[in-house]
Design an enzyme around this catalytic site. Structure first.
Site, short mmCIF file in Angstrom:
data_model
loop_
_atom_site.label_atom_id
_atom_site.label_comp_id
_atom_site.label_asym_id
_atom_site.label_seq_id
_atom_site.Cartn_x
_atom_site.Cartn_y
_atom_site.Cartn_z
N CYS A 68 -42.72 63.90 66.41
CA CYS A 68 -41.33 62.70 66.47
C CYS A 68 -40.52 62.85 65.16
CB CYS A 68 -41.98 61.14 66.45
SG CYS A 68 -42.94 60.93 67.86
N GLU A 128 -44.15 53.21 67.46
CA GLU A 128 -43.48 54.40 66.58
C GLU A 128 -43.22 55.19 68.04
OE1 GLU A 128 -43.46 57.87 65.74
OE2 GLU A 128 -45.50 58.04 65.43
N LYS A 148 -56.31 53.56 74.90
CA LYS A 148 -55.84 54.74 76.27
C LYS A 148 -55.38 55.79 75.57
CE LYS A 148 -52.13 55.31 78.58
NZ LYS A 148 -52.44 56.81 78.79
N GLU A 173 -34.12 64.16 71.07
CA GLU A 173 -34.79 65.15 70.46
C GLU A 173 -35.47 66.30 71.59
OE1 GLU A 173 -38.33 63.03 68.87
OE2 GLU A 173 -38.93 62.13 70.44
C1 SIN Z 1 -45.66 61.81 65.57
O1 SIN Z 1 -45.32 62.96 65.96
O2 SIN Z 1 -45.60 60.85 66.32
C2 SIN Z 1 -46.46 61.79 64.37
C3 SIN Z 1 -46.16 62.79 63.37
C4 SIN Z 1 -47.16 62.62 62.01
O3 SIN Z 1 -47.74 61.66 62.08
O4 SIN Z 1 -46.58 63.50 61.21
#
Ligand code: SIN
Length: 534
Positions: free
Chosen positions: A337, A303, A228, A434
């Protein structure tokens, strides 16, 4: 060595795109400000029609090898974040379509797991070759629906494809174990077997790489998947699925559904057939999935959000620190992230670093990602800009000062000026959550002990970065930071060969690398008894 290799083989361009890379390498950049009148629909239209001609613009979902609309015919518009135009309409699906995708993935599982590792490897390798052969089209699609500069999008195609190549190789190396038994008439064997059908829920910030990082490992292990993608960026997922079909990956092994996210998520969570959920996204949603997985006791990889500290010690090489911090903070306009979220600068180097950093940030050209030379595209939507504004308002009300930027960009409602803040403090929202945007808050610190305490003072533990030339400090600080990944004198750490993932509320499990495939495997113990000895 690895870091040198990253640069010398051009992988830095792959990650960042050549525009940002050019700035990092300090070659002079001719800065031409984008004109508002450049935002006609034509670059979008030209790009879309090229992708269409290549047969990669799908407006249907993929279920059991068939391209299908929603049962009730409902659709969802996909917008360009740069111009707001509707690029295409995709099906708005829910529970019924998700259950039929799960059913197809279940049917395909027996045949897929029965292939040898090397047969699965060849099909994955075909997929990789096709992804790379279509790099330009996929890159344009990513920029069109996600907004990142084209050079960065092309970098994502390579980054994302590399997971497919890597796991094509790993498919042949799923080893078990033989364990010496404590009884002479027994033998103990350990097998690794695929977990089953996987539900993969992926975000909008990397429309290709977050899918391949999950499904390539799953396919290598012998699992089938229902993906998805984010409703904001489904087009790249559909193009990648088209290429998987062309590569010979059998019908039902990869299914892609989109639409009503909560309903699709609930159907995946409720199904006993789905044995594993892999998710990249917010911690809030990750917690819901974790609770939801309890009902059917599924395996989970999560994640989730980060709150990355970046520490510049007095003994850092200032050029290296500026380049690394800039790369990590402004990749994808701060929408990753692992983006630096809190920049701690030691008192002795604070003025020098902040001047050099602000100069580098100033040279980032903002604009439509399809335009040449642009290093910062729009944010994904207006809600993302509003979040940045809320963080700024809070920081300014608590004493922060704007060194650069600090407001919406004149280009439009989804653009924000690359921003540097000084005089920030740990009580500000920007230090707790963040910002997911192009804002770099600087905070002065005195001692190593103080900064480690402040860096670890967060519920999150995904990535951290620091810059020093002192070897003992490098070890000491790396070991003390409570994060899953640490960049030392390096701002770009993502690669298919290293384990990506976090600790604390940043998630569970690892993606990429030799560790990534374990997330899709069950360990089975066989005990063979009554073995007669001589
Ligand atoms: C993400 O922002 O979840 C992944 C970043 C990355 O793979 O470098």
């Amino acid at each position: 060595m690895q870091l040198v290799h990253l640069h010398s083989t051009g992988r830095l361009e792959n990650m960042l795109g050549s525009s940002l890379c050019r700035i990092l390498r300090r070659r002079p950049l001719k800065v031409t400000r984008c004109q508002v009148q450049e935002f006609t629909t034509s670059p979008q239209k030209i790009a879309i029609s090229k992708v269409k001609e290549a047969g990669l613009l799908h407006s249907k979902a993929l279920i059991g090898g068939k391209w299908l609309g929603a049962n009730d015919g409902r659709t969802l518009p996909v917008h360009s974040p740069a111009t707001g135009e509707v690029l295409v309409e995709v099906p708005y699906m829910g529970e019924v379509e998700t259950n039929s995708a799960i059913n197809e993935a279940s049917k395909a599982f027996a045949g897929w797991r029965a292939l040898t590792g090397s047969e699965r490897s060849k099909l994955l390798r075909n997929w990789y070759d096709l992804l790379i052969a279509n790099k330009e089209h996929l890159g344009h699609l990513i920029t069109l629906e996600q907004g990142k500069p084209l050079t960065e999008a092309l970098g994502e195609v390579v980054y994302g494809s590399n997971f497919v190549e890597f796991f094509a190789e790993e498919a042949k190396r799923i080893y078990g174990d033989i364990i010496p038994a404590p009884f002479s008439d027994r033998r103990i064997v350990v097998l690794k077997q695929p977990v089953g059908v996987v539900g993969a829920i992926t975000p909008w910030n990397f429309p290709l790489a977050m899918i391949t990082r999950k499904v390539a490992a799953a396919f290598a292990a012998g699992c089938t998947a229902v993906v998805k993608p984010s409703e904001l960026t489904p087009l790249t997922a559909l193009a990648a699925a088209e290429l998987a079909c062309q590569a010979g990956i059998p019908p039902g092994v990869l299914n892609v559904v989109m639409g009503d996210a909560p309903r699709i998520g609930d159907a995946l969570m409720a199904s006993n057939e789905v044995r594993k959920i892999t998710f990249t996204g917010s911690t809030a949603v990750g917690k819901k999935l974790m609770a939801g997985a309890a009902g059917t006791v599924k395996k989970l990889s999560l994640e989730l959000g980060g709150n990355a500290p970046c520490i510049i010690f007095d003994d850092a090489d200032i050029d290296v620190a500026v380049k690394g911090t800039l790369a990590s903070k402004f990749r994808n306009s701060g929408q990753t992230c692992v983006s630096v979220n809190r920049i701690f600068v030691q008192a002795g180097i604070y003025d020098k670093f902040s001047d050099a950093f602000a100069t580098a940030v100033k040279s980032l050209e903002v604009g439509n990602g399809l335009h040449k030379g642009v290093a910062q595209g729009p944010l994904i939507n207006e809600a993302a800009v509003e979040k940045v504004e809320r963080h700024l308002e809070d920081a300014l009300s608590k004493g922060a000062k704007v060194l650069l930027g600090g407001k919406k960009h004149s280009l439009g409602s989804t653009f924000y000026e690359p921003t540097v803040l000084t005089d920030t403090s740990t009580d500000m929202i920007i230090f707790r959550e963040e910002v997911f945007g192009p804002v770099a808050p600087l905070i002065k610190f005195k001692t190593e002990e103080d900064v480690i305490q402040m860096a670890n003072d967060t519920l999150f533990g995904l990535a951290a970065y620091f810059f020093t030339q002192n070897l003992s400090r490098a070890w000491r600080v790396a070991e003390a930071l409570e994060f899953g990944m640490v960049g030392i004198n390096e701002g770009i750490i993502s690669t298919e060969v290293a384990p990506f993932g976090g600790v604390k509320q940043s998630g569970l499990g690892r993606e990429g690398s030799k560790y990534g495939i374990d997330e899709y495997l069950e360990v089975k113990y066989l005990c063979m008894g009554s073995i007669k000895s001589f």
